[in-house]
Design a protein around this motif. Sequence first.
Motif, PDB file in Angstrom:
ATOM      1  N   LEU A  84      -7.179  -5.746   2.658  1.00 57.12           N
ATOM      2  CA  LEU A  84      -6.959  -4.540   1.852  1.00 57.12           C
ATOM      3  C   LEU A  84      -8.169  -3.636   1.951  1.00 57.12           C
ATOM      4  CD1 LEU A  84      -5.166  -3.000  -0.155  1.00 57.12           C
ATOM      5  CD2 LEU A  84      -6.356  -4.209  -1.963  1.00 57.12           C
ATOM      6  N   LYS A 113       0.697   3.452  -3.332  1.00 58.22           N
ATOM      7  CA  LYS A 113      -0.471   4.275  -3.687  1.00 58.22           C
ATOM      8  C   LYS A 113      -0.981   3.966  -5.098  1.00 58.22           C
ATOM      9  CE  LYS A 113       0.087   6.570   0.188  1.00 58.22           C
ATOM     10  NZ  LYS A 113      -0.279   5.809   1.351  1.00 58.22           N
ATOM     11  N   ILE A 153      -4.160  -2.200  -8.727  1.00 60.33           N
ATOM     12  CA  ILE A 153      -4.109  -3.256  -7.717  1.00 60.33           C
ATOM     13  C   ILE A 153      -4.776  -4.526  -8.243  1.00 60.33           C
ATOM     14  CG2 ILE A 153      -4.994  -3.969  -5.452  1.00 60.33           C
ATOM     15  CD1 ILE A 153      -4.536  -1.029  -4.546  1.00 60.33           C
ATOM     16  N   ARG A 181      -3.069  -6.309   2.872  1.00 60.24           N
ATOM     17  CA  ARG A 181      -2.185  -5.174   2.606  1.00 60.24           C
ATOM     18  C   ARG A 181      -0.956  -5.258   3.501  1.00 60.24           C
ATOM     19  NH1 ARG A 181      -6.270  -0.896   5.197  1.00 60.24           N
ATOM     20  NH2 ARG A 181      -6.084  -1.630   7.328  1.00 60.24           N
ATOM     21  N   THR A 184       0.819  -1.222   0.000  1.00 58.92           N
ATOM     22  CA  THR A 184       0.000   0.000   0.000  1.00 58.92           C
ATOM     23  C   THR A 184       0.850   1.268   0.000  1.00 58.92           C
ATOM     24  OG1 THR A 184      -0.199  -0.135   2.403  1.00 58.92           O
ATOM     25  CG2 THR A 184      -1.986  -1.099   1.085  1.00 58.92           C
ATOM     26  N   ASN A 225       2.175  -2.499   4.605  1.00 60.38           N
ATOM     27  CA  ASN A 225       2.538  -1.082   4.511  1.00 60.38           C
ATOM     28  C   ASN A 225       4.002  -0.863   4.159  1.00 60.38           C
ATOM     29  OD1 ASN A 225      -0.089  -0.256   5.153  1.00 60.38           O
ATOM     30  ND2 ASN A 225       0.319  -0.501   7.335  1.00 60.38           N
TER      31      ASN A 225
END
Length: 178
Positions: free
Chosen positions: A178, A70, A76, A117, A67, A119
């Motif tokens: 996500l 962006k 995605i 997800r 993630t 980070n």
Amino acid sequence: MPEIVEEDPVELMLKKTGCIDYHYKVQECIAEFGDWRHCQDKNLIKTIFAAPKNVPYSTKLALVVRTDLKMSKGKIAAQCSHAAVLCVQQAQSSNKKETQEIFDLWLANGQPKIVLRINGGYNDLAKLQDEAEKLCVVTAIVYDAGHTQLDAGTATVIGIGPDKKSKIDQLVNHLNLL
């Protein structure tokens, strides 16, 4: 001279994926009611595609998305699709009997997937891949081609599995949806 009858390639594919029985059930429905739209009834579909009984274990495939990049929703989706296809190709071509059995069960049970997800960056994907490989779980990291939003070679998603749900959960239970 006896006639050689070649098997229908569609039926061969349906047998390989474990969907041949479902195919025949749908065909019977169409033959009985004469209208394919009737066979789209949700209750009928649930009956036709009910999960097989006596399954020894559950399976799934995890897709873990970075993630921090962006990416747009469409990007995605495309990257997750690439990861899923790569994992399926690896599982299909594996010479390990257990991997083949897990793959066949995963196909027969509707190909369950989960999208999560992460980070962090590439190092987090690589760490997940190392952990999965220690457990002999199929993995594939997707590296973007660089045609749209990202630089070429950017790692975007890792696919993990398909494998036993217990193994996948062990690897990704610390991640969020996500």
